[in-house]
Design a protein around this motif. Structure first.
Motif, PDB file in Angstrom:
ATOM      1  N   THR A 259       7.040  -2.703 -13.287  1.00 12.08           N
ATOM      2  CA  THR A 259       6.882  -4.117 -12.966  1.00 12.08           C
ATOM      3  C   THR A 259       5.407  -4.434 -12.768  1.00 12.08           C
ATOM      4  OG1 THR A 259       6.922  -3.996 -10.533  1.00 12.08           O
ATOM      5  CG2 THR A 259       9.049  -3.902 -11.671  1.00 12.08           C
ATOM      6  N   GLU A 260       5.100  -5.700 -12.630  1.00  4.22           N
ATOM      7  CA  GLU A 260       3.716  -6.119 -12.425  1.00  4.22           C
ATOM      8  C   GLU A 260       3.240  -5.879 -10.997  1.00  4.22           C
ATOM      9  OE1 GLU A 260       3.538 -10.160 -13.597  1.00  4.22           O
ATOM     10  OE2 GLU A 260       3.834  -9.737 -15.745  1.00  4.22           O
ATOM     11  N   THR A 261       4.159  -5.500 -10.098  1.00  9.78           N
ATOM     12  CA  THR A 261       3.785  -5.302  -8.699  1.00  9.78           C
ATOM     13  C   THR A 261       3.943  -3.865  -8.220  1.00  9.78           C
ATOM     14  OG1 THR A 261       6.026  -5.952  -8.022  1.00  9.78           O
ATOM     15  CG2 THR A 261       4.342  -7.680  -8.083  1.00  9.78           C
ATOM     16  N   SER A 262       4.603  -3.012  -8.987  1.00 10.91           N
ATOM     17  CA  SER A 262       4.788  -1.623  -8.572  1.00 10.91           C
ATOM     18  C   SER A 262       5.164  -0.765  -9.770  1.00 10.91           C
ATOM     19  CB  SER A 262       5.871  -1.513  -7.486  1.00 10.91           C
ATOM     20  OG  SER A 262       7.108  -2.006  -7.961  1.00 10.91           O
ATOM     21  N   VAL A 263       4.892   0.531  -9.654  1.00 14.71           N
ATOM     22  CA  VAL A 263       5.225   1.452 -10.744  1.00 14.71           C
ATOM     23  C   VAL A 263       6.732   1.490 -10.967  1.00 14.71           C
ATOM     24  CG1 VAL A 263       5.237   3.885 -11.424  1.00 14.71           C
ATOM     25  CG2 VAL A 263       3.158   2.863 -10.473  1.00 14.71           C
ATOM     26  N   ASN A 264       7.477   1.571  -9.889  1.00 10.69           N
ATOM     27  CA  ASN A 264       8.937   1.628  -9.967  1.00 10.69           C
ATOM     28  C   ASN A 264       9.559   0.335  -9.468  1.00 10.69           C
ATOM     29  OD1 ASN A 264       8.947   4.497 -10.722  1.00 10.69           O
ATOM     30  ND2 ASN A 264       8.296   4.857  -8.606  1.00 10.69           N
ATOM     31  N   GLU A 265      10.685  -0.006  -9.999  1.00 13.26           N
ATOM     32  CA  GLU A 265      11.413  -1.171  -9.496  1.00 13.26           C
ATOM     33  C   GLU A 265      11.848  -0.918  -8.057  1.00 13.26           C
ATOM     34  OE1 GLU A 265      14.636  -2.128 -12.052  1.00 13.26           O
ATOM     35  OE2 GLU A 265      13.370  -2.656 -13.766  1.00 13.26           O
ATOM     36  N   GLY A 266      11.840  -1.978  -7.279  1.00 15.97           N
ATOM     37  CA  GLY A 266      12.276  -1.840  -5.889  1.00 15.97           C
ATOM     38  C   GLY A 266      11.146  -1.786  -4.887  1.00 15.97           C
ATOM     39  N   GLY A 267       9.898  -1.879  -5.343  1.00 13.28           N
ATOM     40  CA  GLY A 267       8.798  -1.929  -4.389  1.00 13.28           C
ATOM     41  C   GLY A 267       7.876  -0.730  -4.467  1.00 13.28           C
ATOM     42  N   PRO A 268       6.864  -0.695  -3.604  1.00 17.07           N
ATOM     43  CA  PRO A 268       5.851   0.362  -3.667  1.00 17.07           C
ATOM     44  C   PRO A 268       6.431   1.740  -3.350  1.00 17.07           C
ATOM     45  CG  PRO A 268       5.566  -0.967  -1.694  1.00 17.07           C
ATOM     46  CD  PRO A 268       6.578  -1.666  -2.537  1.00 17.07           C
ATOM     47  N   SER A 269       5.877   2.743  -4.000  1.00 18.70           N
ATOM     48  CA  SER A 269       6.315   4.120  -3.809  1.00 18.70           C
ATOM     49  C   SER A 269       5.096   5.037  -3.797  1.00 18.70           C
ATOM     50  CB  SER A 269       7.269   4.531  -4.933  1.00 18.70           C
ATOM     51  OG  SER A 269       6.554   4.614  -6.166  1.00 18.70           O
ATOM     52  N   TYR A 270       5.341   6.321  -3.607  1.00 18.83           N
ATOM     53  CA  TYR A 270       4.239   7.279  -3.642  1.00 18.83           C
ATOM     54  C   TYR A 270       3.641   7.402  -5.039  1.00 18.83           C
ATOM     55  CZ  TYR A 270       4.556   8.736   1.204  1.00 18.83           C
ATOM     56  OH  TYR A 270       4.494   8.748   2.589  1.00 18.83           O
ATOM     57  N   ASP A 271       4.340   6.938  -6.068  1.00 24.57           N
ATOM     58  CA  ASP A 271       3.733   6.859  -7.396  1.00 24.57           C
ATOM     59  C   ASP A 271       2.592   5.840  -7.406  1.00 24.57           C
ATOM     60  OD1 ASP A 271       5.255   8.796  -8.752  1.00 24.57           O
ATOM     61  OD2 ASP A 271       6.902   7.384  -9.067  1.00 24.57           O
ATOM     62  N   ASP A 272       2.764   4.733  -6.690  1.00 24.65           N
ATOM     63  CA  ASP A 272       1.676   3.748  -6.570  1.00 24.65           C
ATOM     64  C   ASP A 272       0.517   4.317  -5.754  1.00 24.65           C
ATOM     65  OD1 ASP A 272       2.885   1.201  -7.783  1.00 24.65           O
ATOM     66  OD2 ASP A 272       4.427   1.806  -6.359  1.00 24.65           O
ATOM     67  N   ILE A 273       0.855   5.063  -4.701  1.00 21.08           N
ATOM     68  CA  ILE A 273      -0.183   5.654  -3.864  1.00 21.08           C
ATOM     69  C   ILE A 273      -1.064   6.593  -4.681  1.00 21.08           C
ATOM     70  CG2 ILE A 273      -0.604   7.150  -1.863  1.00 21.08           C
ATOM     71  CD1 ILE A 273       0.423   4.380  -1.094  1.00 21.08           C
ATOM     72  N   GLU A 274      -0.493   7.231  -5.704  1.00 24.27           N
ATOM     73  CA  GLU A 274      -1.268   8.132  -6.566  1.00 24.27           C
ATOM     74  C   GLU A 274      -1.983   7.380  -7.694  1.00 24.27           C
ATOM     75  OE1 GLU A 274      -0.926  11.827  -7.147  1.00 24.27           O
ATOM     76  OE2 GLU A 274       0.578  12.367  -5.650  1.00 24.27           O
ATOM     77  N   LEU A 275      -1.299   6.422  -8.326  1.00 19.76           N
ATOM     78  CA  LEU A 275      -1.825   5.813  -9.542  1.00 19.76           C
ATOM     79  C   LEU A 275      -2.870   4.738  -9.279  1.00 19.76           C
ATOM     80  CD1 LEU A 275      -1.747   5.603 -12.631  1.00 19.76           C
ATOM     81  CD2 LEU A 275       0.116   3.931 -12.380  1.00 19.76           C
ATOM     82  N   PHE A 276      -2.608   3.832  -8.352  1.00 18.07           N
ATOM     83  CA  PHE A 276      -3.520   2.700  -8.148  1.00 18.07           C
ATOM     84  C   PHE A 276      -4.950   3.134  -7.838  1.00 18.07           C
ATOM     85  CE2 PHE A 276      -5.576  -0.281  -5.180  1.00 18.07           C
ATOM     86  CZ  PHE A 276      -5.763  -1.353  -6.039  1.00 18.07           C
ATOM     87  N   PRO A 277      -5.196   4.117  -6.944  1.00 21.23           N
ATOM     88  CA  PRO A 277      -6.591   4.504  -6.686  1.00 21.23           C
ATOM     89  C   PRO A 277      -7.317   4.997  -7.931  1.00 21.23           C
ATOM     90  CG  PRO A 277      -5.176   5.312  -4.934  1.00 21.23           C
ATOM     91  CD  PRO A 277      -4.271   4.817  -6.014  1.00 21.23           C
ATOM     92  N   GLN A 278      -6.606   5.699  -8.833  1.00 25.41           N
ATOM     93  CA  GLN A 278      -7.251   6.181 -10.052  1.00 25.41           C
ATOM     94  C   GLN A 278      -7.594   5.013 -10.979  1.00 25.41           C
ATOM     95  OE1 GLN A 278      -8.089   9.369 -10.534  1.00 25.41           O
ATOM     96  NE2 GLN A 278      -7.184   9.975  -8.575  1.00 25.41           N
ATOM     97  N   LEU A 279      -6.663   4.105 -11.155  1.00 23.78           N
ATOM     98  CA  LEU A 279      -6.923   2.953 -12.024  1.00 23.78           C
ATOM     99  C   LEU A 279      -8.001   2.053 -11.441  1.00 23.78           C
ATOM    100  CD1 LEU A 279      -3.308   1.942 -13.162  1.00 23.78           C
ATOM    101  CD2 LEU A 279      -5.017   3.299 -14.397  1.00 23.78           C
ATOM    102  N   ARG A 280      -8.017   1.909 -10.129  1.00 20.40           N
ATOM    103  CA  ARG A 280      -9.076   1.110  -9.496  1.00 20.40           C
ATOM    104  C   ARG A 280     -10.439   1.705  -9.813  1.00 20.40           C
ATOM    105  NH1 ARG A 280     -11.722   1.728  -4.165  1.00 20.40           N
ATOM    106  NH2 ARG A 280     -12.687  -0.266  -3.614  1.00 20.40           N
ATOM    107  N   GLY A 281     -10.569   3.033  -9.753  1.00 16.70           N
ATOM    108  CA  GLY A 281     -11.835   3.671 -10.099  1.00 16.70           C
ATOM    109  C   GLY A 281     -12.237   3.399 -11.536  1.00 16.70           C
ATOM    110  N   MET A 282     -11.258   3.283 -12.425  1.00 14.87           N
ATOM    111  CA  MET A 282     -11.557   3.022 -13.831  1.00 14.87           C
ATOM    112  C   MET A 282     -12.065   1.605 -14.065  1.00 14.87           C
ATOM    113  SD  MET A 282      -8.416   5.006 -15.733  1.00 14.87           S
ATOM    114  CE  MET A 282      -8.067   6.731 -15.376  1.00 14.87           C
TER     115      MET A 282
END
Length: 313
Positions: free
Chosen positions: A257-280
């Protein structure tokens, strides 16, 4: 008590009384002969003389004694101050998070505090500051979470501690979805990402790089494999961009989704992915899909962590 005023009207002695006001008389040639009497001016009435004596005293008292605040207004002010003090005493202590702005592990902890809407102090270490983190946890590391006497490091431990604290509401961050293999995507993109990002970070005006000694410390502590020169890696930008852009295309399948990696809200996948993409987002020339950009912007807003698009280079 203010200074004693010396002047007419202060005191009971007659010598302090103001002189009576006399009107200057214009002498006219007398038409009555040498023996006629000259008419004297009448003295002021008694009430006027009393007023002349009291006016200076009233003025002095007005200067010495400040005007009293009305009883009702003063009571309201005292009540408001007591209420504010009581509210401050009852409020829970505010945690402090020590970070580097660029660090993806620090961004993990910032995400947890942002997603749970936890008001906190954010302290940016200078990159060459060894003493402060060592005094807190025994080594140079970020993030560091401090709440009163409690001090802890390790990003995922901080995320878990914040998310599961009842004082910050019910748990919000869901488990990883192994099928997404976010960690696998990060590992695949990491070599090209590091060669693009590391030479750019000391050139970026972030809080941790405000001193030359801090920039020098970063370069010394973050070597690259051969070719190891930061200048050489900057010269390799075109081919590195091409490689990393090919990996970014894969994110449309990973992000649900446009708000989280998985449907249903934020998860530890977001905790891992967003910081890397932010650095990019610091790297000019990378091409993010529309879906990835919307995800980045939504997660940035939800966590209150700015992106680097505006200062990309």
């Amino acid at each position: 008590v203010g200074p004693r005023f010396q002047g007419p009207g202060l005191g009971s002695s007659a010598r302090h009384r103001p002189p009576l006001i006399r009107q200057e008389q214009r002498r006219e040639p007398s038409s009555q002969g040498p023996g006629s009497r000259v008419q004297r001016p009448r003295p002021p009435p008694p009430m006027l003389r009393v007023a002349c004596m009291l006016l200076p005293l009233a003025a002095a008292r007005a200067l010495v004694a400040p005007r009293a605040v009305g009883g009702t207004a003063a009571a309201v002010a005292r009540s408001g101050a007591r209420g504010a003090s009581a509210a401050a005493a009852d409020a829970p202590p505010m945690p402090t998070l020590y970070v580097y702005d660029h660090c993806p592990f620090a961004a993990r902890a910032r995400m947890a505090l942002g997603l749970k809407n936890v008001k906190h102090h954010l302290h940016f270490f200078s990159n060459d500051d060894v003493e402060t983190p060592t005094a807190l946890v025994g080594k140079k590391i970020v993030p560091i979470f401090q709440l009163g006497d409690e001090v802890m490091a390790e990003s995922l431990d901080i995320v878990k501690r914040v998310d599961e604290d009842p004082a910050y509401g019910p748990p919000l961050i869901k488990p990883r979805n192994p099928a997404k293999d976010v960690a696998g995507w990060i590992d695949k993109a990491k070599p090209a990402f590091r060669r693009l990002q590391r030479p750019r970070l000391p050139l970026t005006p972030l809080a941790e790089f405000q001193f030359q000694r801090a920039r020098d410390a970063y370069v010394k502590n973050h070597p690259l494999p051969e070719p190891s020169s930061y200048e050489e890696n900057l010269a390799m930008t075109p081919q590195l961009l091409e490689e990393l852009n090919s990996y970014l295309l894969e994110l449309d399948v990973i992000i649900d989704t446009e708000t989280s990696v998985n449907e249903g809200g934020p998860s530890y996948d977001d905790i891992e992915l967003f910081p890397q993409l932010r650095g990019m987002t610091l790297i000019k020339g990378l091409t993010f899909t529309d879906k990835t950009v919307k995800y980045l912007e939504a997660m940035s807003a939800a966590t209150d962590i700015p992106l680097y698009f505006r200062i990309a280079h």
